[in-house]
Design an enzyme around this catalytic site. Structure first.
Site, short mmCIF file in Angstrom:
data_model
loop_
_atom_site.label_atom_id
_atom_site.label_comp_id
_atom_site.label_asym_id
_atom_site.label_seq_id
_atom_site.Cartn_x
_atom_site.Cartn_y
_atom_site.Cartn_z
N TYR A 171 0.84 -1.21 0.00
CA TYR A 171 0.00 0.00 0.00
C TYR A 171 0.88 1.26 0.00
O TYR A 171 0.62 2.21 -0.74
CB TYR A 171 -0.89 -0.06 1.24
CG TYR A 171 -1.89 1.05 1.40
CD1 TYR A 171 -3.06 1.09 0.65
CD2 TYR A 171 -1.69 2.05 2.37
CE1 TYR A 171 -3.98 2.10 0.84
CE2 TYR A 171 -2.61 3.06 2.56
CZ TYR A 171 -3.76 3.08 1.79
OH TYR A 171 -4.68 4.08 1.99
N LYS A 210 0.83 4.00 -2.87
CA LYS A 210 0.39 5.36 -2.54
C LYS A 210 1.49 6.39 -2.79
O LYS A 210 1.20 7.54 -3.16
CB LYS A 210 -0.09 5.43 -1.08
CG LYS A 210 -1.42 4.72 -0.85
CD LYS A 210 -2.49 5.20 -1.82
CE LYS A 210 -3.89 5.04 -1.30
NZ LYS A 210 -4.91 5.38 -2.32
N1 LIG Z 1 -9.64 6.22 5.45
C1 LIG Z 1 -8.42 6.73 5.59
O1 LIG Z 1 -8.00 7.15 6.68
C2 LIG Z 1 -7.51 6.80 4.42
C3 LIG Z 1 -6.21 7.25 4.64
C4 LIG Z 1 -5.36 7.40 3.56
C5 LIG Z 1 -5.81 7.08 2.30
N2 LIG Z 1 -7.07 6.60 2.12
C6 LIG Z 1 -7.47 6.28 0.76
O2 LIG Z 1 -8.70 6.93 0.46
C7 LIG Z 1 -9.43 6.13 -0.47
C8 LIG Z 1 -10.82 5.85 0.07
O3 LIG Z 1 -10.67 5.14 1.28
P1 LIG Z 1 -11.88 4.86 2.29
O4 LIG Z 1 -11.30 4.92 3.63
O5 LIG Z 1 -13.06 5.67 1.94
O6 LIG Z 1 -12.14 3.30 1.96
P2 LIG Z 1 -13.48 2.45 1.84
O7 LIG Z 1 -13.08 1.03 1.98
O8 LIG Z 1 -14.51 3.01 2.77
O9 LIG Z 1 -13.95 2.75 0.35
C9 LIG Z 1 -13.23 2.29 -0.76
C10 LIG Z 1 -14.19 2.04 -1.89
O10 LIG Z 1 -13.43 1.64 -3.05
C11 LIG Z 1 -14.14 0.60 -3.68
N3 LIG Z 1 -13.21 -0.20 -4.49
C12 LIG Z 1 -12.22 -0.98 -4.02
N4 LIG Z 1 -11.58 -1.56 -5.06
C13 LIG Z 1 -12.18 -1.13 -6.18
C14 LIG Z 1 -11.94 -1.37 -7.57
N5 LIG Z 1 -10.97 -2.18 -7.98
N6 LIG Z 1 -12.72 -0.73 -8.47
C15 LIG Z 1 -13.71 0.11 -8.05
N7 LIG Z 1 -13.99 0.35 -6.76
C16 LIG Z 1 -13.23 -0.27 -5.83
C17 LIG Z 1 -14.75 -0.20 -2.56
O11 LIG Z 1 -15.84 -1.01 -3.01
C18 LIG Z 1 -15.18 0.92 -1.60
O12 LIG Z 1 -16.48 1.36 -1.88
C19 LIG Z 1 -8.59 4.89 -0.71
O13 LIG Z 1 -7.79 5.07 -1.85
C20 LIG Z 1 -7.73 4.82 0.52
O14 LIG Z 1 -6.55 4.08 0.30
C21 LIG Z 1 -7.93 6.46 3.15
#
Ligand SMILES: NC(=O)c1ccc[n+]([C@@H]2O[C@H](COP(=O)([O-])OP(=O)(O)OC[C@H]3O[C@@H](n4cnc5c(N)ncnc54)[C@H](O)[C@@H]3O)[C@@H](O)[C@H]2O)c1
Length: 310
Positions: free
Chosen positions: A165, A169
């Site tokens: 990851y 990222k």
């Molecule tokens: N939540 C955090 O604190 C955090 C921190 C840093 C980065 N992020 C990044 O932010 C983004 C959103 O994260 P989140 O926390 O809302 O996660 P989440 O798991 O709540 O949502 C992710 C969504 O992406 C969809 N998804 C996954 N793989 C997919 C694919 N191959 N094609 C289409 N859709 C797909 C899932 O079905 C889900 O609805 C991600 O890229 C995550 O890595 C989140």
């Protein structure tokens, strides 16, 4: 001036839940037509469902907004091409792409399989590259585009157990830097968001008291600015709990070791000076570094190079 997206068409990947859902609702509330892309998988990328995407579409339509759902797997080039084709058929343009879909497969590097490493890189890096590549000719033709890549503190700073990851990222910064350079002549602006939010991906790692503070909705205003008409380009916006900051990459001024003085021992002896922050600056393309070093060496030798300041 209020930031509005009337007449703009946006694709937000992974927008059935979490941060993507919040971004999509924010865009729609300010007038954008939004494609709710979601494969509907679990946090580690298993299963598949259209329920979440359809429910966000309903939420947007219920308040008079325009949205359609598409279940493309962002790591699948053909499915992404289909999503872009359907968006063009429906609305005839694509102004905004928010690459947000993501999964986790955490394991320490000694335990991780390369399949789990590759899967995470496929979704985050190739997923973003696929979506950017599919909209790129459209944005170039329109001479307008706003793209956001989603990074993470894990990619920028490191997090134990997230080599796959973190690598994927961190790659967002590299993709942003180059797309920014190549897109700027057609007013395509590319930025990176590094959020920290309480979502299903992270809520188990946070104390219950912090969950409300870290709601995805506290981050979306930053995302909306990044994809707005007057938004910046080539920035890494960090956001969470209503806090906004930027991560910047600086290169120190460094040292010059000439001729016979250029030895490993001399590098070791001056390593503090190599890393000293005085005079450090951002370099805005790769050759700025080449010019900097060649000029330093040339200056020491009294040579003139045909390169201006950078
Ligand atoms: N939540 C955090 O604190 C955090 C921190 C840093 C980065 N992020 C990044 O932010 C983004 C959103 O994260 P989140 O926390 O809302 O996660 P989440 O798991 O709540 O949502 C992710 C969504 O992406 C969809 N998804 C996954 N793989 C997919 C694919 N191959 N094609 C289409 N859709 C797909 C899932 O079905 C889900 O609805 C991600 O890229 C995550 O890595 C989140």
């Amino acid at each position: 001036m209020a930031i509005r997206f009337d007449g703009r068409v946006a694709i937000v990947t992974g927008s059935g839940v979490g941060l993507g859902r919040s971004h999509a609702l924010g865009l729609a509330a300010r007038g954008a037509k939004v494609v709710i892309n979601d494969l509907g998988v679990s946090t580690d990328g298993q299963g598949q469902s259209s329920d979440a995407a359809l429910s966000v579409v309903e939420e947007i339509r219920a308040v008079g907004g325009e949205a359609i759902a598409h279940g493309a797997d962002v790591s699948n080039e053909e499915q992404v091409a289909d999503m872009v084709a359907k968006t063009m058929a429906e609305w005839g343009r694509i102004d905004i792409l928010v690459n947000n879909a993501g999964i986790l497969r955490d394991k320490t590097f000694s335990k991780i399989t390369l399949d789990d490493f590759r899967k995470v890189v496929d979704v985050h890096l190739m997923g973003s590259a696929n979506c950017c590549h599919a909209v790129w000719p459209i944005m170039r033709e329109q001479k307008y585009g706003r793209i956001v890549l989603t990074s993470s503190a894990s990619g920028l700073y490191g997090n134990f157990g997230q080599s796959n990851y973190g690598a994927a990222k961190a790659a967002m910064m590299g993709l942003m830097n180059v797309l920014h350079l190549e897109g700027s002549r057609d007013d395509i602006r590319v930025n990176t968001l590094a959020p920290t939010a309480a979502t299903r991906m992270t809520e188990n790692l946070m104390p219950p008291e912090a969950l409300d503070l870290l709601a995805p909705e506290t981050i979306t205003p930053g995302l909306l600015y990044l994809v707005s008409e007057d938004g910046p380009s080539r920035t890494i916006l960090c956001a969470g709990a209503g806090c906004f900051a930027q991560t910047k990459v600086y290169e120190t001024e460094g040292i010059l070791l000439e001729g016979a003085d250029n030895t490993p021992e001399a590098v070791a002896a001056k390593f503090d000076q190599v890393g000293a922050s005085e005079g450090q600056r951002e370099l805005t393309d790769a050759f700025a570094q080449t010019r900097k070093y060649a000029r330093k060496a040339a200056d020491a030798m009294g040579l003139k190079l045909p390169w201006g300041e950078s």
